[in-house]
Design a protein around this motif. Structure first.
Motif, PDB file in Angstrom:
ATOM      1  N   THR A  13       0.834  -1.196   0.000  1.00 38.23           N
ATOM      2  CA  THR A  13       0.000   0.000   0.000  1.00 38.23           C
ATOM      3  C   THR A  13       0.871   1.249   0.000  1.00 38.23           C
ATOM      4  O   THR A  13       0.632   2.195  -0.746  1.00 38.23           O
ATOM      5  CB  THR A  13      -0.920   0.002   1.240  1.00 38.23           C
ATOM      6  OG1 THR A  13      -1.675  -1.205   1.237  1.00 38.23           O
ATOM      7  CG2 THR A  13      -1.839   1.194   1.238  1.00 38.23           C
ATOM      8  N   ASP A  32      -6.281  -0.952  -4.271  1.00 33.65           N
ATOM      9  CA  ASP A  32      -5.550  -1.602  -3.187  1.00 33.65           C
ATOM     10  C   ASP A  32      -6.343  -2.792  -2.656  1.00 33.65           C
ATOM     11  O   ASP A  32      -7.570  -2.735  -2.570  1.00 33.65           O
ATOM     12  CB  ASP A  32      -5.331  -0.567  -2.067  1.00 33.65           C
ATOM     13  CG  ASP A  32      -4.214  -0.982  -1.132  1.00 33.65           C
ATOM     14  OD1 ASP A  32      -3.421  -1.868  -1.495  1.00 33.65           O
ATOM     15  OD2 ASP A  32      -4.132  -0.403  -0.020  1.00 33.65           O
ATOM     16  N   ASP A  33      -5.636  -3.849  -2.310  1.00 36.22           N
ATOM     17  CA  ASP A  33      -6.259  -5.040  -1.721  1.00 36.22           C
ATOM     18  C   ASP A  33      -7.373  -5.619  -2.584  1.00 36.22           C
ATOM     19  O   ASP A  33      -8.507  -5.797  -2.146  1.00 36.22           O
ATOM     20  CB  ASP A  33      -6.801  -4.720  -0.320  1.00 36.22           C
ATOM     21  CG  ASP A  33      -5.687  -4.695   0.711  1.00 36.22           C
ATOM     22  OD1 ASP A  33      -4.697  -5.441   0.524  1.00 36.22           O
ATOM     23  OD2 ASP A  33      -5.793  -3.936   1.690  1.00 36.22           O
TER      24      ASP A  33
HETATM   25 MG   LIG Z   1      -2.038  -2.875   2.196  1.00 35.78          MG
END
Ligand SMILES: [Mg+2]
Ligand SMILES: Nc1ncnc2c1ncn2[C@@H]1O[C@H](COP(=O)(O)OP(=O)(O)O)[C@@H](O)[C@H]1O
Length: 850
Positions: free
Chosen positions: A41, A137-138
């Motif tokens: 991240t 993200d993710d």
């Molecule tokens: Mg992360």
């Protein structure tokens, strides 16, 4: 505490290079992976800062796992950046009955593509104004809708100014089997449309840098560095948590820059989990209470339900939240009002997992009620509300909301999400106390599961689900509906008999005045027979459908019936009647401006014109259809058009142009993941090479069509590939292989039960036998083939077969018979203006003794 960005020059440099390429119009997709806490991240955040400074539009989306909501975060992200994506039309049947109707079931693949294309266009538009960085993200928690868009984007990104950066933890690819997430990543990789940057842990020198900042000194004792490096293995998240722990335990003298106790004596849990538990255990009761409430609500949550769940006065709660933010447990969600989330997933997971089972149940129930009160009318919350109720063991409400969530996902064509919500409901269905309610829910759930699986081409699963739905049907109306639906996967699988039986059964059970339903059934019956190659029967049913529709004032239905009937006549080779009915459909659809249907009708009319040798008119209609399909974003329609245009050029012997159009078709089909179209085009492309007597590429393309057919269990085009591979092997002199393929073609065709396919398989066998010098047997197979073709009345096939028979007699030395058959074929192909075949026939004729 702000920790400056350490190391990662190489990774950032690679992304910057990709960005430069994106700016010049060559977009790219990157996967940033690595273990949890390694800094994925952080890297993309830092990179996004750079991109922003360089004048890019940065779109940052985070995926959360609070139940599957179609097209989140995509929707939210796009809403934030460019206003809402215009609401797609909800299928009519859905709006009326919340149940997918048969016509929709057939068109959903198109609708789905259209939806993805709509997002794609938004992105394209944006990237024209300004280079775009799209960070997700993710993505392991993305809903299936977002994932399917990601796949779509990966195929199209290389021509726009966009860099897409996606993160996921490596372990999710390893542990989770065929989840939509893992499948998507794998497919994108197989197609080589993304690159992966794997992030590794810090080296000692980077750990030192972190320690310096956190401890506020340049003189960090070497022993401490070593110790921490060993314990954490250099995982940044772990390093930071360990140092926090040291600070909170107050064992480091910040003035003297040294440890107060020997490093071995520092009490230190050895896993991230234990570190988090220890940190949490030091918090005061109210703070713990709030943190638990947060965890119940999920990785990301809103203030309002939290307030209800925490049961504290507002001042206290706000103070606690500020404190939790300061301690780095949670953070505010950028751009969203009154939303928070856990900064780190391990923290969330530890806190959630440490809640006792009864407490979880209690609090989830409460969370469900609170969210229902706040957002019960908003469809996109239904999945989440359902999850809370199910975990809170309020099963009836949980199931109800999961069904609604399933309906919502289905209405947006995100079948995987619909399925996952429905399966959540199935999992607890058996525990419902109220029998009649259980039956009612089971019927709805299984019917919908059938629809979803059918649309995803999981025909066996679809049939299984419909069978369950049938078990739970309580009246004739329900039973009839399910039987009609169930016929469709059977048809697709080539189980025509099963399908016809189901439809006839349904027909026998509907009421006299259910005209629309009756017409639907008749059209489906016609469709089944049409696919089977039994065109006369198909026409009979289409005729009945027309008759029924014309007694109503439903013009759209009348047009559909005429369109089908016209198409049926075309299959039969009755050009005049085909024209009459298609024209009728055209005039209604033009008048009513039914664009999608109209494009189909134009397409079929064009084929008619091409069949009758009116090539100019054919092209004109294809262009009209092309324009309409492009206008409504119906790319699968465009694929069909390219295929048909290619067919025309192939027929005229303009092979280069034909190849160009088939290739265009293949590319577009791949872009939108339209497998059946890709198979068809690949087969056709192969057949062009075969006609050009360029056997190597022909074999390669047939082989790839064969592979694709097998992958998706598509049997009809399987026969075509098998039969032609057999012929090519025979021509290459590999008779043994040829016989194997020809036999498999015969078996497959028989299984499907299509006359045309059986004819094709027989004539392939004939050709193989002829080339191996087995004239008697070859004759037998050709005669069989001819019989099959005569049954279907496909004139082109009949005459091609006659040409083949002529060729057989020529090789056999039966010249009179040969001449007779070849002359018939010549006359036909001359009339058709099919120069390629004509040349072939004439070449054979010239071999005859004068
Ligand atoms: Mg992360
Ligand atoms: N290169 C770096 N420099 C400084 N801090 C970092 C770096 N990489 C990660 N961190 C910190 O480590 C913690 C975990 O990183 P994060 O990006 O959340 O990991 P991941 O997304 O891989 O799970 C965060 O507090 C982050 O700020």
């Amino acid at each position: 505490m702000e920790i400056p960005f350490v190391d990662r020059q190489n990774e950032v440099a690679e992304l910057c290079e990709a960005l430069a390429s994106a700016k010049s119009g060559k977009g790219k997709m990157y996967f940033v992976t690595g273990e949890i806490g390694v800094g994925k991240t952080r890297i993309i955040e830092e990179f996004c800062k750079i991109a922003k400074q360089e004048g890019c539009l940065v779109i940052f989306g985070r995926c959360i796992d609070s139940g599957a909501v179609p097209f989140l975060p995509l929707n939210e992200v796009l809403e934030r950046y460019m206003g809402e994506i215009e609401e797609q039309h909800i299928p009519l049947g859905l709006a009326v009955s919340r149940e997918f109707q048969y016509e929709q079931l057939r068109n959903t693949e198109r609708e789905r593509t259209r939806m993805l294309e709509r997002y794609m266009r938004k992105f394209e538009e944006m990237s024209v104004q300004q280079p775009v960085v799209f960070a997700l993200d993710d993505v392991q928690w993305a809903d299936a809708g977002t994932l399917s868009f990601l796949h779509y984007l990966s195929r199209n990104i290389s021509t726009i100014s966009m860099l897409c950066v996606v993160t996921y933890p490596t372990e999710y690819m390893k542990t989770e089997g065929a989840t939509p997430f893992a499948t998507t990543i794998r497919n994108i990789n197989i197609e080589r449309n993304a690159r992966t940057i794997e992030i590794s842990r810090f080296g000692v020198e980077h750990v030192v840098q972190i320690l310096r900042v956190m401890l506020g000194t340049d003189r960090v004792p070497e022993k401490l560095v070593k110790n921490i490096y060993q314990r954490t293995g250099g995982n940044p998240f772990y390093v930071i948590e360990v140092v926090r722990e040291i600070l909170e335990q107050d064992v480091f003298d910040l003035e003297k820059h040294e440890l107060k106790v020997p490093v071995e004596e520092i009490q230190m849990p050895d896993t991230i989990k234990n570190i988090v538990s220890m940190r949490v255990s030091r918090l005061d009761e109210n703070t713990k209470k709030v943190l638990r409430a947060c965890a119940i609500l999920g990785r990301e949550f809103e203030y309002a339900p939290l307030k209800a769940l925490a049961e504290l006065d507002e001042d206290t709660l706000l103070d606690i939240l500020d404190n939790l933010i300061a301690m780095g447990f949670i953070e505010e969600v950028e751009g969203a009002e009154e939303r928070y989330r856990f900064v780190h997933n391990p923290v969330y997971e530890v806190i959630y997992s440490e809640l006792s089972i009864p407490r979880k149940r209690l609090m989830h129930g409460k969370a469900g009620r609170e969210l229902e009160r706040l957002h019960g009318n908003e469809e996109r919350y239904h999945a989440e509300i359902g999850t809370h109720y199910i975990r809170g063991r309020e099963l009836e409400k949980g199931i109800k909301y999961k069904i609604r969530a399933g309906e919502y996902a289905l209405s947006r064509y995100i079948m995987e999400d619909a399925i996952s919500n429905l399966q959540d409901a199935v999992a607890v269905l058996g525990e419902l106390k109220d029998e009649s309610m259980k039956v009612e829910y089971a019927y709805r759930i299984y019917a919908m599961l059938g629809d979803c699986n059918y649309i995803l081409s999981n025909y066996d699963e679809a049939i299984m689900a419909y069978e369950k739905a049938l078990d739970f049907s309580v009246d004739e109306t329900q039973k009839t509906r399910i039987k009609i639906k169930m016929s469709m996967p059977h048809t697709k699988k080539g189980n025509f008999t099963e399908s016809v039986n189901l439809l006839l059964d349904a027909l026998g059970h509907i009421k006299e005045d259910e005209f629309a339903l009756k017409a639907d059934i008749l059209i489906l019956l016609g469709w089944t027979y049409e696919l089977k190659g039994a065109f006369l029967r198909a026409i009979e049913y289409y005729k009945q459908a027309v008759e029924i529709c014309e007694n109503t004032d439903d013009e759209a239905a009348i047009a559909t019936a005429h369109h089908r009937l016209g198409t049926g006549f075309w299959c039969l080779g009755d050009i005049n009647k085909a024209m009459k009915h298609l024209e009728k459909a055209r005039s209604i659809r033009e008048k009513r401006n039914i664009k999608e249907g109209l494009a189909d009708t134009y397409n079929n009319l064009a084929i008619l014109y091409s069949d009758t040798g009116n090539i100019e008119k054919a092209i004109e209609y294809f262009r009209k259809a092309e324009k309409l399909y492009a206008e409504i974003g119906e790319l699968s329609g465009l694929c069909a058009i390219y295929n048909n245009i290619a067919d025309i050029y192939a027929l005229k012997g303009q092979y280069e142009t034909a190849i160009a159009f088939y290739t265009k078709d293949i590319e577009l089909s791949r872009r939108i993941g339209y497998k059946t179209s890709e198979i068809l085009a690949t087969n056709n492309l192969a057949s062009i090479y075969q006609e050009m007597e360029n056997l190597e590429p022909a074999l390669t393309h047939y082989a790839s069509a064969l592979k694709l057919s097998r992958e998706i269990g598509e049997k009809r085009m399987l026969t075509m590939a098998l039969a032609n591979i057999a012929i090519i092997y025979a021509e290459l002199g590999e008779i043994k292989k040829a016989l194997e393929f020809a036999n498999e073609a015969l078996e497959t065709a028989k299984e499907v039960g299509s006359k045309e396919d059986e004819g094709d398989a027989c004539s392939a066998m004939g050709r193989v036998l002829l080339l191996s010098g087995n004239f008697n047997e070859a004759e037998m197979y050709y005669e069989k083939a001819l019989d099959f073709y005569l049954e279907t009345q496909r004139v082109e096939r009949i005459n091609t077969c006659k040409f083949d028979i002529g060729r057989l007699y020529l090789a056999w030395g039966k010249f009179d018979e040969a001449r007779e058959f070849l002359e018939i074929a010549r006359e036909f192909f001359e009339k058709m203006g099919s120069s390629g075949m004509l040349k072939k026939v004439e070449r054979e004729l010239s071999k005859l003794p004068k």
